[in-house]
Design a protein around this motif. Structure first.
Motif, short mmCIF file in Angstrom:
data_model
loop_
_atom_site.label_atom_id
_atom_site.label_comp_id
_atom_site.label_asym_id
_atom_site.label_seq_id
_atom_site.Cartn_x
_atom_site.Cartn_y
_atom_site.Cartn_z
N LEU A 82 38.90 57.43 -85.34
CA LEU A 82 39.37 58.82 -85.40
C LEU A 82 38.29 59.86 -86.32
O LEU A 82 38.19 60.94 -85.81
CB LEU A 82 40.71 58.66 -86.17
CG LEU A 82 41.82 58.21 -85.29
CD1 LEU A 82 43.08 58.32 -86.14
CD2 LEU A 82 41.79 58.36 -83.91
N LYS A 83 37.61 59.33 -87.44
CA LYS A 83 36.67 60.21 -88.12
C LYS A 83 35.54 60.49 -87.05
O LYS A 83 34.84 61.58 -87.45
CB LYS A 83 36.42 59.55 -89.25
CG LYS A 83 35.55 60.29 -90.26
CD LYS A 83 36.48 61.30 -91.15
CE LYS A 83 35.94 62.46 -91.96
NZ LYS A 83 34.88 62.05 -92.63
N VAL A 84 35.32 59.69 -86.22
CA VAL A 84 34.12 60.02 -85.31
C VAL A 84 34.23 61.28 -84.50
O VAL A 84 33.52 62.10 -84.42
CB VAL A 84 33.54 58.72 -84.35
CG1 VAL A 84 32.65 59.15 -83.47
CG2 VAL A 84 33.00 57.63 -85.24
N LEU A 85 35.67 61.16 -84.06
CA LEU A 85 36.24 62.11 -83.15
C LEU A 85 36.29 63.31 -83.86
O LEU A 85 35.78 64.75 -83.55
CB LEU A 85 37.55 61.81 -82.79
CG LEU A 85 37.74 60.78 -81.74
CD1 LEU A 85 39.40 60.77 -81.31
CD2 LEU A 85 36.96 61.04 -80.49
N THR A 113 38.93 70.70 -82.95
CA THR A 113 39.77 70.11 -82.12
C THR A 113 40.41 69.00 -82.48
O THR A 113 41.59 68.95 -82.35
CB THR A 113 38.98 69.84 -80.73
OG1 THR A 113 38.33 70.93 -80.47
CG2 THR A 113 40.06 69.19 -79.89
N PHE A 114 39.78 68.21 -83.54
CA PHE A 114 40.42 66.92 -84.16
C PHE A 114 40.13 67.03 -85.63
O PHE A 114 39.32 66.28 -86.19
CB PHE A 114 39.84 65.55 -83.25
CG PHE A 114 40.50 64.40 -83.46
CD1 PHE A 114 41.58 64.31 -82.42
CD2 PHE A 114 40.52 63.48 -84.61
CE1 PHE A 114 42.45 63.13 -82.46
CE2 PHE A 114 41.22 62.53 -84.48
CZ PHE A 114 42.11 62.22 -83.40
N PRO A 115 40.71 68.02 -86.31
CA PRO A 115 40.51 68.16 -87.71
C PRO A 115 40.94 66.82 -88.59
O PRO A 115 41.73 66.03 -88.34
CB PRO A 115 41.42 69.30 -88.05
CG PRO A 115 42.32 69.42 -87.08
CD PRO A 115 41.95 68.95 -85.86
N CYS A 146 45.24 68.23 -90.68
CA CYS A 146 44.76 67.19 -90.19
C CYS A 146 45.50 66.56 -88.81
O CYS A 146 46.60 67.02 -88.95
CB CYS A 146 44.99 66.27 -91.21
SG CYS A 146 44.34 64.48 -90.87
N HIS A 147 44.97 66.22 -88.03
CA HIS A 147 45.32 65.86 -86.71
C HIS A 147 46.30 64.86 -86.97
O HIS A 147 46.02 64.06 -87.74
CB HIS A 147 44.10 65.33 -85.91
CG HIS A 147 44.63 65.20 -84.31
ND1 HIS A 147 45.46 64.27 -83.85
CD2 HIS A 147 44.26 66.22 -83.49
CE1 HIS A 147 45.68 64.52 -82.40
NE2 HIS A 147 44.85 65.60 -82.13
N ILE A 201 33.11 56.93 -92.46
CA ILE A 201 32.75 56.29 -91.06
C ILE A 201 31.87 55.29 -91.54
O ILE A 201 31.93 53.86 -91.06
CB ILE A 201 31.74 57.08 -90.30
CG1 ILE A 201 32.73 58.17 -89.60
CG2 ILE A 201 30.97 56.42 -89.19
CD1 ILE A 201 32.14 59.29 -88.91
N LYS A 202 30.91 55.58 -92.65
CA LYS A 202 30.16 54.19 -93.03
C LYS A 202 30.71 53.24 -93.40
O LYS A 202 30.34 52.14 -93.34
CB LYS A 202 29.01 54.77 -94.07
CG LYS A 202 27.77 53.95 -94.39
CD LYS A 202 26.92 54.62 -95.64
CE LYS A 202 25.82 53.54 -96.08
NZ LYS A 202 24.82 54.32 -96.93
#
Length: 189
Positions: free
Chosen positions: A71-74, A81-83, A93-94, A176-177
């Protein structure tokens, strides 16, 4: 005697101005038990292992969940669009973060004396974790769904690692890491 009957009995005693008998009714029929809560202590590695054990299934709803990193990649590519919000503020936040990101919950709440151990852990969404809070499954009339099979559904972990490997700039994001490293460690087993 049912708990509701004890409350009714105590209330009727109060109506009769008999606090002493009301107190006795509560103390014998529905006593308060003060608990000393244990701490909650698990690492991201242990959380990932739990998600894999449960096959990325929300054990309280049966719903599929996803690897937190995907989700963080999005959000990385589509922040408007995908906060994403670091503290998951609902207005910023989405909703997918609340609905699909797994977390570890204590099946029998630690606040009620439940153990902080793998035997008492279940994967659930952040949404269901916040709803459940310190309630038992019985109190909520919930059930514990069977774990999924990680080999059949990996929570999009494979897709997440492919996305990161296709664009190593994603690793500049610490969230992400962290989940990428955990995902690679799971895939290598």
């Amino acid at each position: 005697m049912e708990k509701i009957d004890v409350i009714e009995q105590a209330a009727n005693r109060l109506l009769q101005h008999n606090v002493a008998e009301a107190r006795i009714a509560i103390e014998t029929g529905y006593p308060f038990h003060k608990m000393t809560a244990q701490g909650r202590n698990y690492t991201d590695k242990e959380k990932m292992a739990q998600f894999v054990r449960d096959g990325f299934i929300d054990r309280y709803s049966g719903q599929k969940l996803v690897n937190p990193g995907i989700l963080k990649v999005l959000s990385y590519y589509m922040p408007e669009t995908f906060p994403y919000h670091a503290h998951w503020k609902m207005e910023e936040c989405h909703n997918a973060y609340w609905e699909f990101v797994p977390t570890v919950d204590h099946i029998y709440p630690v606040a009620l004396g439940g153990a902080d151990s793998m035997d008492n852990w279940a994967t659930t969404s952040m949404l269901h974790n916040s709803i459940k809070s310190n309630w038992t499954l019985e109190q909520l009339n919930w059930k514990l769904y069977d774990a999924g099979d990680f080999d059949k559904y990996d929570g999009l972990t494979g897709l997440f690692t492919k996305l990161v490997e296709a664009d190593k700039k994603l690793l500049s994001d610490s969230y992400i890491k962290r989940w990428y490293r955990l995902s690679v460690a799971v895939a290598s087993k």
